[in-house]
Write an enzyme that holds these catalytic residues in place. Structure first.
Site, PDB file in Angstrom:
ATOM      1  N   ASP A  91     -21.028   1.396   2.959  1.00 56.01           N
ATOM      2  CA  ASP A  91     -20.725   2.557   3.639  1.00 56.01           C
ATOM      3  C   ASP A  91     -21.564   2.336   4.978  1.00 56.01           C
ATOM      4  O   ASP A  91     -21.904   1.373   5.488  1.00 56.01           O
ATOM      5  CB  ASP A  91     -20.993   4.004   3.064  1.00 56.01           C
ATOM      6  CG  ASP A  91     -19.975   4.949   3.331  1.00 56.01           C
ATOM      7  OD1 ASP A  91     -19.529   4.861   4.336  1.00 56.01           O
ATOM      8  OD2 ASP A  91     -20.111   5.670   2.343  1.00 56.01           O
ATOM      9  N   ASP A 124     -12.234  10.298   4.929  1.00 55.76           N
ATOM     10  CA  ASP A 124     -12.090  10.410   3.543  1.00 55.76           C
ATOM     11  C   ASP A 124     -10.930  11.234   3.225  1.00 55.76           C
ATOM     12  O   ASP A 124     -10.522  12.323   3.657  1.00 55.76           O
ATOM     13  CB  ASP A 124     -13.365  11.356   3.012  1.00 55.76           C
ATOM     14  CG  ASP A 124     -14.521  10.449   3.082  1.00 55.76           C
ATOM     15  OD1 ASP A 124     -14.604   9.202   3.422  1.00 55.76           O
ATOM     16  OD2 ASP A 124     -15.419  11.073   2.760  1.00 55.76           O
TER      17      ASP A 124
HETATM   18  C1  GLA Z   1     -18.726   8.423   2.819  1.00 55.95           C
HETATM   19  C2  GLA Z   1     -17.545   7.732   2.098  1.00 55.95           C
HETATM   20  C3  GLA Z   1     -17.203   8.338   0.871  1.00 55.95           C
HETATM   21  C4  GLA Z   1     -18.218   8.510  -0.208  1.00 55.95           C
HETATM   22  C5  GLA Z   1     -19.361   9.120   0.652  1.00 55.95           C
HETATM   23  C6  GLA Z   1     -20.597   9.083  -0.218  1.00 55.95           C
HETATM   24  O1  GLA Z   1     -18.423   9.659   3.125  1.00 55.95           O
HETATM   25  O2  GLA Z   1     -16.399   7.363   3.137  1.00 55.95           O
HETATM   26  O3  GLA Z   1     -15.999   7.442   0.249  1.00 55.95           O
HETATM   27  O4  GLA Z   1     -18.501   7.095  -0.681  1.00 55.95           O
HETATM   28  O5  GLA Z   1     -19.643   8.623   1.830  1.00 55.95           O
HETATM   29  O6  GLA Z   1     -21.883   9.811   0.391  1.00 55.95           O
END
Ligand code: GLA
Length: 409
Positions: free
Chosen positions: A156, A214
């Site tokens: 990430d 997301d």
């Molecule tokens: C980000 C990512 C998600 C998830 C969260 C976890 O938002 O884009 O897919 O992995 O972090 O904290």
């Protein structure tokens, strides 16, 4: 030009050629880690940080026994929330309450079921949910992941600088560390498509990269709360199709199929749930664009309608087609959209989406496919084959997608 200048020019050309060659080698070497889009189950959307070894074992049992592994869903991707800090020697540790037997034992169990195990970290000191991350510990963590038997890393980009050169460098650092670990560990770049990862993520050694923020369990972000609906992500992915290919994929984020708006992060920001036509559209278009398929529903308590969508082998075959092409959109008048994708064996896949809120009749001239007199249309959702001449005609319900594999035989 003086001799000195000529010499300088020659050396610069040599360095440029060397850099290009080494970029290509890096990409090619790591491309082989995911020659078709990875498929599996990702913990975040359903379970958030509420994960533990018992749950992962149950998911592994379910995937192995109930058709998922056989259909191609091989990975369990453990997302954020597994970490328990570092020991005195700075080795990263799993949370001892959630994973008391340790990650090696868990990976052994998952492997014994014929599955693969993915884990999660971040290119900064902390992850998005505030846990220990891997920046400045890339080699040490990659080594630890390899010792545990990890097969995939979702990496990430929270708490990291918003600069594409820095992002490229941080992801490359981790990809190189994974490569050096001696274990085959694919790298998922999760920078949400903000710093043009299509231009550097593959060169950095990533097998795929997220194209959007997301996904939420909804069709469209009509309330403008910042969530991403199914159609929003389709819109973002559409212009990127040329960047996909074997070993380097456009990651459209998790499938929300079957979540039914029941809690978890994907139910924030307007994620109220979708109709099953909308879920079928998500599956259809994630397959048309050759996106990785990461399920995220309540897999231990699922319904038949969800299984019907996720386990449709004909749509999965399009996703996993060896050519690895992502679909491109064809100009077409009216409310519906048309997407085509070349498949191996001289076949094509055609998707028709109705993004509008009313039923739409469609008359599709077959000249958009080619100039044969007759085509065989295999409807991959109805599992029926028909022969078509001149035009395909039908009606699509609101937010429905029809998908056909087309041949001339
Ligand atoms: C980000 C990512 C998600 C998830 C969260 C976890 O938002 O884009 O897919 O992995 O972090 O904290």
């Amino acid at each position: 030009m003086t001799f000195q200048l000529l010499k300088l020019r020659k050396s610069l050309l040599f360095i440029a050629a060397f850099l290009l060659a080494s970029l290509n080698t890096t990409a090619t070497k790591r491309d082989s880690l995911a020659l078709t889009p990875p498929m599996g189950f990702m913990t975040w959307n359903k379970y958030k940080e509420d994960i533990n070894e018992q749950l992962i074992r149950q998911i592994a049992d379910k995937m192995a026994a109930d058709g998922y592994a056989e259909a191609g869903y091989k990975y369990i991707f453990i997302d954020d929330g597994w970490q328990g800090g570092r020991d005195k020697r700075n080795n990263i540790l799993p949370d001892p309450k959630k994973f008391p037997s340790g990650m090696k034992a868990l990976a052994d169990y998952v492997h014994s079921k014929g599955l693969l195990l993915g884990i999660y970290s971040d290119a900064a000191h902390l992850t998005c949910a505030g846990y220990t991350a891997s920046y400045k510990f890339e080699e040490q963590d990659a080594k630890t992941f390899a010792q545990w038997g990890i097969d995939y890393l979702k990496y990430d980009y929270c708490h990291a600088p918003s600069d594409s050169a820095v992002a490229h460098k941080r992801y490359k650092k981790m990809a190189d560390a994974l490569q050096k670990s001696g274990r085959k560990i694919a790298l998922g770049v999760c920078e949400w498509g903000q710093l043009n990862p299509e231009l550097w993520a593959r060169q950095a050694g990533g097998s795929l990269w997220r194209v959007s923020y997301d996904v939420r369990d909804m069709w469209k972000d009509i309330v403008k709360q910042g969530g991403m609906g199914i159609i929003d992500i389709i819109d973002i992915t559409e212009p990127l199709y040329k960047y996909a290919g074997p070993g380097h994929w456009l990651d459209m984020d998790m499938l929300v199929v079957g979540l039914d708006g029941k809690g978890g992060p994907s139910s924030d920001l307007g994620g109220v749930g979708c109709t099953y036509s909308e879920y079928q559209t998500q599956m259809s278009m994630w397959c048309m664009f050759a996106s990785p398929l990461a399920m995220s529903h309540d897999i231990l308590n699922e319904n038949e309608a969800t299984r019907h969508i996720l386990l449709n082998k004909e749509i999965i075959a399009i996703n996993q087609d060896a050519l690895g092409e992502a679909a491109h959109r064809i100009d077409f008048p009216g409310a519906c959209r048309i997407y085509l994708r070349q498949l191996s064996g001289n076949r094509q896949a055609l998707a028709i989406i109705n993004p509008s809120n009313t039923p739409q009749p469609v008359q599709l001239p077959l000249s958009i496919i080619g100039n044969a007199k007759e085509y065989s249309f295999r409807d991959v959702w109805e599992h029926k084959t028909t022969r078509q001449h001149k035009a395909w005609q039908g009606t699509l319900q609101p937010h429905e997608t029809k998908v056909f594999t087309i041949t001339t035989q």
